[in-house]
Motif scaffolding. Structure first.
Motif, short mmCIF file in Angstrom:
data_model
loop_
_atom_site.label_atom_id
_atom_site.label_comp_id
_atom_site.label_asym_id
_atom_site.label_seq_id
_atom_site.Cartn_x
_atom_site.Cartn_y
_atom_site.Cartn_z
N THR A 1 0.52 -0.70 0.20
CA THR A 1 0.19 0.26 0.25
C THR A 1 1.23 1.10 0.47
O THR A 1 0.63 2.60 -1.01
CB THR A 1 -0.90 -0.05 1.36
OG1 THR A 1 -1.34 -1.48 0.93
CG2 THR A 1 -1.98 1.56 1.60
N LEU A 2 2.24 1.14 0.71
CA LEU A 2 2.69 2.70 1.17
C LEU A 2 4.12 2.31 -0.08
O LEU A 2 4.57 4.14 0.00
CB LEU A 2 3.34 2.72 1.98
CG LEU A 2 2.25 2.59 3.61
CD1 LEU A 2 2.46 3.61 5.02
CD2 LEU A 2 1.28 4.10 3.32
N GLY A 3 4.52 1.47 -0.71
CA GLY A 3 5.06 1.41 -1.23
C GLY A 3 6.58 1.82 -0.40
O GLY A 3 7.91 1.74 -1.14
N VAL B 1 5.45 13.50 1.80
CA VAL B 1 5.26 13.18 0.30
C VAL B 1 5.22 14.20 -0.62
O VAL B 1 4.87 15.30 -0.52
CB VAL B 1 4.04 11.96 0.58
CG1 VAL B 1 3.73 11.12 1.19
CG2 VAL B 1 2.80 13.44 0.19
N ILE C 1 1.13 14.13 -3.57
CA ILE C 1 0.04 13.29 -2.37
C ILE C 1 -2.02 12.77 -2.79
O ILE C 1 -1.96 12.54 -2.19
CB ILE C 1 -0.51 14.96 -0.97
CG1 ILE C 1 -0.88 14.67 -0.08
CG2 ILE C 1 -1.28 15.98 -1.96
CD1 ILE C 1 -0.62 15.11 1.31
N TYR D 1 -0.38 9.99 -4.22
CA TYR D 1 -0.71 9.32 -3.09
C TYR D 1 -1.87 8.65 -2.39
O TYR D 1 -1.75 7.58 -2.12
CB TYR D 1 0.22 9.57 -2.25
CG TYR D 1 1.24 8.73 -1.67
CD1 TYR D 1 2.53 7.67 -1.78
CD2 TYR D 1 1.42 8.80 0.28
CE1 TYR D 1 2.73 6.84 -1.49
CE2 TYR D 1 1.64 7.86 0.71
CZ TYR D 1 2.83 6.45 0.20
OH TYR D 1 3.14 6.25 0.74
N ARG E 1 -3.76 6.51 -4.14
CA ARG E 1 -2.95 5.14 -4.24
C ARG E 1 -3.58 4.12 -3.06
O ARG E 1 -3.76 3.18 -3.00
CB ARG E 1 -1.45 4.93 -4.04
CG ARG E 1 -0.62 3.68 -3.21
CD ARG E 1 0.71 4.26 -3.35
NE ARG E 1 1.48 2.43 -2.85
CZ ARG E 1 2.10 2.03 -4.35
NH1 ARG E 1 2.34 3.04 -5.30
NH2 ARG E 1 2.80 0.74 -3.54
N LEU E 2 -3.46 4.78 -2.21
CA LEU E 2 -4.12 4.41 -0.62
C LEU E 2 -5.36 3.68 -0.38
O LEU E 2 -5.90 2.81 0.00
CB LEU E 2 -3.83 5.18 1.05
CG LEU E 2 -2.78 5.08 1.21
CD1 LEU E 2 -1.02 5.50 0.55
CD2 LEU E 2 -2.04 5.79 2.66
N PHE F 1 0.12 12.69 6.84
CA PHE F 1 0.94 12.42 5.52
C PHE F 1 0.84 13.27 4.80
O PHE F 1 -0.63 13.97 4.53
CB PHE F 1 0.04 11.23 3.92
CG PHE F 1 0.32 10.02 4.62
CD1 PHE F 1 1.38 8.80 3.81
CD2 PHE F 1 -0.74 9.44 4.66
CE1 PHE F 1 1.25 7.96 4.37
CE2 PHE F 1 -0.76 7.89 5.49
CZ PHE F 1 0.84 7.34 4.73
N GLU G 1 2.26 17.26 2.37
CA GLU G 1 2.87 18.44 1.41
C GLU G 1 2.81 19.32 0.75
O GLU G 1 2.31 19.94 1.23
CB GLU G 1 2.59 17.04 -0.27
CG GLU G 1 3.44 18.00 -1.37
CD GLU G 1 2.40 17.17 -2.40
OE1 GLU G 1 3.88 17.24 -3.24
OE2 GLU G 1 1.88 17.27 -2.79
#
Length: 120
Positions: free
Chosen positions: A27-29, A74, A77, A80, A83-84, A115, A117
């Motif tokens: 999930t977070l990479g 991040v 954002i 990201y 993605r989550l 998270f 930015e």
């Protein structure tokens, strides 16, 4: 003299390592960092991405904190957060930090993660 934060330690309940790996890697990479053998015997797992390291240690009477959390900077954002969400993680946006975009999410054992930015 302090130079940097080396890592942040979070707690997790016994037997949660597979769920943690799925979240922090898929999930977070992040990449799993092998623990030294003497520490690996205690369970838990470590993860890294660039200069960021998160260590998840096993705590028998684990209770996730409702307030304490690491703040993870991040790039990109919006992507990201998407993605989550694509991996099933809940994303809660918060616009209360001037000069930043940020959201909160929780790992599979309930640890709160921020998270953020900086705004351009």
């Amino acid at each position: 003299m302090l130079a940097a934060v080396d890592h942040v330690q979070l707690a997790a309940p016994p037997g949660s390592e597979d769920a943690l790996r799925a979240y922090y890697v898929d999930t977070l990479g992040m990449t799993e960092i092998p623990k030294p053998p003497v520490l690996a015997a205690r369970g838990g797992c470590w993860f890294g991405a660039g200069a960021v390291q998160l260590h998840l240690g096993i705590e028998t009477d684990f209770r996730p904190s409702s307030k304490a959390h690491p703040g993870l900077r991040v790039v990109g954002i919006e992507a990201y957060a998407a993605r989550l969400e694509a991996h099933g993680a809940q994303v809660t946006w918060d616009e209360n930090l001037p000069g930043h975009r940020r959201f909160y999410s929780k790992d599979p054992v309930g640890n709160r993660l921020e998270f953020l930015e900086p705004r351009s």
